[in-house]
Enzyme design. Structure first.
Site, mmCIF file in Angstrom:
data_model
loop_
_atom_site.group_PDB
_atom_site.id
_atom_site.type_symbol
_atom_site.label_atom_id
_atom_site.label_comp_id
_atom_site.label_asym_id
_atom_site.label_seq_id
_atom_site.Cartn_x
_atom_site.Cartn_y
_atom_site.Cartn_z
ATOM 1 N N LYS A 139 -4.654 11.624 -0.017
ATOM 2 C CA LYS A 139 -4.858 10.189 -0.132
ATOM 3 C C LYS A 139 -4.815 9.728 -1.647
ATOM 4 C CE LYS A 139 -4.575 8.768 4.111
ATOM 5 N NZ LYS A 139 -3.265 8.139 4.540
ATOM 6 N N SER A 154 -2.070 -3.700 4.625
ATOM 7 C CA SER A 154 -0.868 -3.078 5.227
ATOM 8 C C SER A 154 -0.002 -4.406 5.626
ATOM 9 C CB SER A 154 -1.263 -2.256 6.503
ATOM 10 O OG SER A 154 -1.988 -1.248 6.167
ATOM 11 N N ARG A 194 3.793 -5.695 4.355
ATOM 12 C CA ARG A 194 4.804 -5.923 5.275
ATOM 13 C C ARG A 194 5.559 -7.158 5.384
ATOM 14 N NH1 ARG A 194 2.039 -1.514 6.475
ATOM 15 N NH2 ARG A 194 2.840 0.257 7.579
ATOM 16 N N SER A 220 1.477 9.175 10.629
ATOM 17 C CA SER A 220 1.642 8.345 9.416
ATOM 18 C C SER A 220 2.333 7.078 9.593
ATOM 19 C CB SER A 220 2.079 9.140 8.337
ATOM 20 O OG SER A 220 2.591 8.205 7.260
ATOM 21 N N ARG A 237 1.218 12.319 -4.919
ATOM 22 C CA ARG A 237 1.308 12.147 -3.536
ATOM 23 C C ARG A 237 2.507 12.797 -2.788
ATOM 24 N NH1 ARG A 237 -1.596 6.942 -2.065
ATOM 25 N NH2 ARG A 237 -1.776 7.925 -0.016
ATOM 26 N N ASP A 289 -8.444 5.618 6.632
ATOM 27 C CA ASP A 289 -9.225 4.930 5.323
ATOM 28 C C ASP A 289 -10.619 4.771 5.382
ATOM 29 O OD1 ASP A 289 -6.359 5.139 4.516
ATOM 30 O OD2 ASP A 289 -6.059 2.991 4.942
#
Ligand code: S3P
Length: 425
Positions: free
Chosen positions: A339, A21, A25, A165, A120, A312
């Protein structure tokens, strides 16, 4: 395809690769900043490479060497229209966060991805970004990618998200950088806050209070040096292995322990797991080394606000629950169905096939632990977390476990099998 056998024991040290993550970013915000951003311990997984490629296609020069990534940012308004369709690969994070950025651009773009991405749900970002003034169309009319985005001058909104989320929250906050006023996002439970922390580091005017984050538009973002901590979601497999394999003792180095991500530690400790945090460092994103020892686990109830902090990790927590004494109940985790695979169905199918008493529910699962596990053939469903979870299950299962589609670990942890092999005695 790979074959696995029960382990004797596991001993030694493992250094976990960079957080997925945070790596995504760093590339995105570095691209939108003025000047150069240097990123060390960047995760060289396929998902993060998809993010790099997408920004290169929009004119950002990104140098990728094994030691560091250099992103030569061009400021908030420096992206070029991509000359081709942007390929998100398998990455939900790339797809949803980049949509927030593209919503505010003075050009049109099209995003697509692999078979999993094309299933998704994208309505969750299409709705708020449309409210802000962008046009986002699902080309096949099924609220999934491919998406066609027509950027526009955006309006600030206060968005109340139905799902906890970080991808939705981040998409709206990133669009908020291009809005005509403040943008707020309130979520039902706090999801990971890496966007808030890192955007502030880059110079954005962003504040958080409880479950609400607020961003002001048109900041001047400046290039930064970012050191990415190890990914607790990748560490989770070694936490479970250390707890479950008899005689195991593993030191897991440099793990990110941000409180919006550390649910696995809380649950593992509540289950009776022997985990000691060493060398804690709280400058920026907090980190620690984790010393994990084999433990007798017991079942627990996992529900409510803790769910986004371990979303996760639920597949590997399922494996821990299968080996624990008593019943583990997981609720409020319907997000598992959307997912990289439907992780409720897939876990019920294969953990059941290994001999575990597991029942799927509408929003989670019930696992009666303690039955011996035996090897079986598992299809990863091209889901990295399924492949890694069953590789760990194989260490305590009698006989052989076969994992089809095992190379999908490239998404988040390319050296996973090598690191696991090194610990096996
Ligand atoms: C992520 C957020 C989570 C997580 C995903 C990465 C992110 O998704 O499952 O692996 O980097 O923001 P949601 O925020 O949609 O639950």
């Amino acid at each position: 395809m790979m074959k696995f056998q029960k382990a004797n024991t596991l001993k030694g040290e493992v250094t976990i690769p960079g957080d997925k993550s945070i790596s995504h970013r760093a590339v995105m915000f570095g691209s939108l900043a003025e000047g150069t951003t240097e990123v060390t311990n960047f995760l060289q997984g396929a998902d993060c490479l998809s993010t790099i490629e997408a920004f290169r296609q929009m004119g950002i020069t990104i140098e990728n060497t094994p030691e560091r990534i250099l992103i030569h940012g061009r400021g908030l308004h420096g992206l070029n229209a991509p000359s081709d369709v942007l390929d998100m690969g398998n990455s939900g994070t790339t797809t949803r966060l980049i949509s927030g950025i593209l919503a505010g651009q003075p050009f049109e773009s099209t995003l697509t991805g692999d078979a999993s991405i094309q299933k998704r749900p994208m309505r969750r970002i299409m709705e708020p970004l449309s409210m802000m003034g962008a046009s986002i169309v699902s080309i096949n009319g099924n609220d999934c990618a491919p998406l066609h985005i027509t950027g526009a001058p955006l309006h600030g909104i206060h968005y109340h998200s139905k799902v906890a989320s970080a991808q939705v929250k981040s998409a709206v906050l990133l669009a908020g950088l291009y809005a005509d006023g403040e943008t707020l996002v309130t979520e039902p439970s706090l999801s990971r806050n890496h966007t808030e922390i890192m955007l502030r580091t880059f110079g954005a005017d962003l504040t958080s209070e409880g479950r609400t984050a607020k961003v002001c538009p048109e900041p001047r973002l400046e290039g930064q040096k970012i050191h990415v901590p190890g990914d607790i979601s990748s560490a989770a497999y070694f936490i479970a292995a250390g707890l479950l394999v008899p005689g195991a003792e593993i030191l897991i180095k440099n793990v990110g322990i941000n409180p919006t991500r550390d649910g696995i530690l809380k649950v593992a400790q509540e289950m009776g797991g022997n985990i000691t945090l060493l060398n804690e460092n709280h400058d920026g994103e907090p980190t620690a080394d984790l010393l994990v020892k084999h433990s007798r686990l017991h079942g627990v109830v996992i529900e409510g606000d803790i769910i986004p902090t371990l979303i996760d990790e639920l597949p590997i927590i399922n494996i821990m629950a299968a080996c624990a004494e008593g019943t583990t109940v997981i609720r409020n985790a319907a997000e598992l169905k959307v997912k990289e695979s439907n992780r409720i169905d897939v876990m019920v199918q294969y953990l059941g096939a290994m001999g575990c008493d597991i029942t799927g529910t509408e929003d989670g699962m019930v696992i009666v632990g303690g039955r011996p596990l035996h090897g079986t053939e598992v299809d990863s469903h091209m889901d990295h977390r399924i492949a890694m979870s069953f590789a760990i299950a194989s260490l305590i299962a009698e006989g052989e476990t076969i994992i089809k589609g095992s190379d999908v670990v490239n998404i988040s942890y390319p050296n996973f099998y090598k690191d696991l092999q090194r610990l096996s005695l």
